[in-house]
Design an enzyme around this catalytic site. Structure first.
Site, short mmCIF file in Angstrom:
data_model
loop_
_atom_site.label_atom_id
_atom_site.label_comp_id
_atom_site.label_asym_id
_atom_site.label_seq_id
_atom_site.Cartn_x
_atom_site.Cartn_y
_atom_site.Cartn_z
N PHE A 1 0.83 -1.22 0.00
CA PHE A 1 0.00 0.00 0.00
C PHE A 1 0.87 1.27 0.00
O PHE A 1 0.54 2.25 -0.66
CB PHE A 1 -0.90 0.06 1.24
CG PHE A 1 -1.86 -1.08 1.40
CD1 PHE A 1 -2.19 -1.92 0.34
CD2 PHE A 1 -2.46 -1.31 2.64
CE1 PHE A 1 -3.09 -2.96 0.52
CE2 PHE A 1 -3.37 -2.34 2.82
CZ PHE A 1 -3.68 -3.18 1.76
N ARG B 1 14.06 -0.85 4.34
CA ARG B 1 14.89 -1.33 3.22
C ARG B 1 15.29 -0.16 2.32
O ARG B 1 14.56 0.23 1.42
CB ARG B 1 14.13 -2.41 2.46
CG ARG B 1 14.02 -3.71 3.27
CD ARG B 1 13.07 -4.69 2.66
NE ARG B 1 11.68 -4.32 2.83
CZ ARG B 1 10.65 -5.05 2.41
NH1 ARG B 1 10.87 -6.20 1.80
NH2 ARG B 1 9.41 -4.65 2.60
N VAL C 1 10.27 1.93 12.57
CA VAL C 1 9.28 2.70 13.34
C VAL C 1 9.16 2.22 14.79
O VAL C 1 8.61 2.92 15.63
CB VAL C 1 7.87 2.71 12.70
CG1 VAL C 1 7.84 3.45 11.38
CG2 VAL C 1 7.30 1.32 12.55
N TYR D 1 -2.93 -9.36 16.34
CA TYR D 1 -2.95 -8.48 15.17
C TYR D 1 -4.26 -7.68 15.15
O TYR D 1 -4.25 -6.46 14.96
CB TYR D 1 -2.80 -9.28 13.87
CG TYR D 1 -2.91 -8.39 12.65
CD1 TYR D 1 -1.94 -7.44 12.36
CD2 TYR D 1 -4.02 -8.47 11.79
CE1 TYR D 1 -2.05 -6.60 11.26
CE2 TYR D 1 -4.13 -7.64 10.67
CZ TYR D 1 -3.14 -6.71 10.42
OH TYR D 1 -3.26 -5.87 9.33
N GLU E 1 2.81 -7.94 0.01
CA GLU E 1 3.76 -8.84 0.69
C GLU E 1 3.28 -9.19 2.11
O GLU E 1 3.97 -9.91 2.84
CB GLU E 1 5.15 -8.17 0.73
CG GLU E 1 5.75 -8.02 -0.65
CD GLU E 1 7.09 -7.26 -0.65
OE1 GLU E 1 7.71 -7.14 0.42
OE2 GLU E 1 7.49 -6.81 -1.72
#
Ligand code: NDP
Ligand code: 8X3
Length: 253
Positions: free
Chosen positions: A16, A37, A63, A155, A191
């Site tokens: 996103f 990355r 983060v 989650y 991903e």
């Protein structure tokens, strides 16, 4: 056409975040792109420069680290602190397991990234928006914020926290004219599942078989739509799923 506006997108190295970067670049924004990355950020910077002539700054940081996030953001030149749009997107799920069998390191990673990371970035950027009495924060939640599913416990809880924080931010920032939008996507083929299943590509692919999932670009279109409305209009909370999905639990395959 250049707008002179600036968007900061966390997690711009994939999915996103990367799609939002492309969408906002196409709309003439300058971009601050973040992720861990750095080689992907560099490649994206080059692509956006070539395709749209976009001016970008890449900030490589995790983060989860309050210090790293704060130091990186504070390194922005004054002109780049005039952030019009903050997309708090960086996040992940790790594994699916019942609450009694969950891996506590995975829990830490999800909570530290999805909740605390979003807070650290916001805590630095919001005062800059407040000073200008202008800005728009888009927090990427999930259908997992709205409906808990089996083995999704932690989650789902992190995304419910994003939902609650979005509501809280909206109230606190009303006096400053800062918009806060929570965008809650359903299953999207990024991903995300490869990360969730720790590189198990077959397991990740299974998540999206038998129906047409969202694409990253679909979500970027929705984020852009929310950011393209007139100053007096704010979408507070938006759930977007594939047509074959009703909520985090029900998908027609
Ligand atoms: P991807 O795995 O494709 O992208 C995740 C992005 O988050 C990457 O750019 C990654 O960058 C960044 N990120 C992850 N951990 C960190 C970290 N510790 N520090 C900095 N950046 C980090 O997944 P999606 O694009 O699908 O996910 C984006 C957001 O959308 C997440 O918050 C996710 O929970 C949410 N979501 C996803 C859905 C889906 O089905 N795909 C549906 C609903 C919500 P890097 O690894 O380079 O640091
Ligand atoms: C990502 C979508 O259904 O895997 O937030 O939780 S789901």
């Amino acid at each position: 056409m250049k707008t002179g506006k600036i968007a900061l997108i966390t997690g711009a190295t994939a999915g996103f975040g990367e799609a939002c970067a492309e969408r906002f670049a196409r709309e003439g924004y300058q971009l601050i792109l973040t992720g861990r990355r750095s080689e992907r950020l560099t490649a994206l910077q080059e692509k956006l420069k070539q395709d749209f002539g976009t001016a970008t700054i890449a900030l490589t940081f995790d983060v989860r680290s309050k210090e790293a996030a704060t130091t990186a953001l504070d390194s922005l030149p004054e002109a780049w602190r005039q952030i019009d749009v903050l997309v708090n997107n960086a996040g992940l799920a790790l594994d699916l397991s019942t609450i009694d069998e969950g891996n506590t390191d995975d829990w830490d990673t999800m909570i530290d990234t999805n909740v605390k990371g979003l807070l650290y970035v916001s805590r630095t950027v919001i005062p800059w928006m407040k000073e200008r009495k202008s800005g728009h924060i888009v927090n990427i939640g999930s259908t997992a914020a709205k409906t808990v599913y089996a083995k999704g416990n932690v989650y789902c809880a992190t995304k419910a926290a994003v939902d609650a924080l979005s509501q809280g931010m909206r109230i606190d920032l009303l006096p400053y004219g800062i918009k806060v939008t929570a965008v809650h996507p359903g299953a999207a083929d990024t991903e995300f599942s490869i990360v969730r299943f720790k590189g198990d590509a077959a397991k990740a692919k299974d998540v999206y078989t038998g129906f047409q999932p969202l694409k990253a670009e679909d979500v970027a279109d929705v984020v852009w739509y929310c950011c393209s409305l007139p100053p007096h209009v704010c979408i507070n909370d938006l759930v977007v799923t594939a047509t074959a999905q009703a909520n985090a639990y029900y998908t027609f395959r």
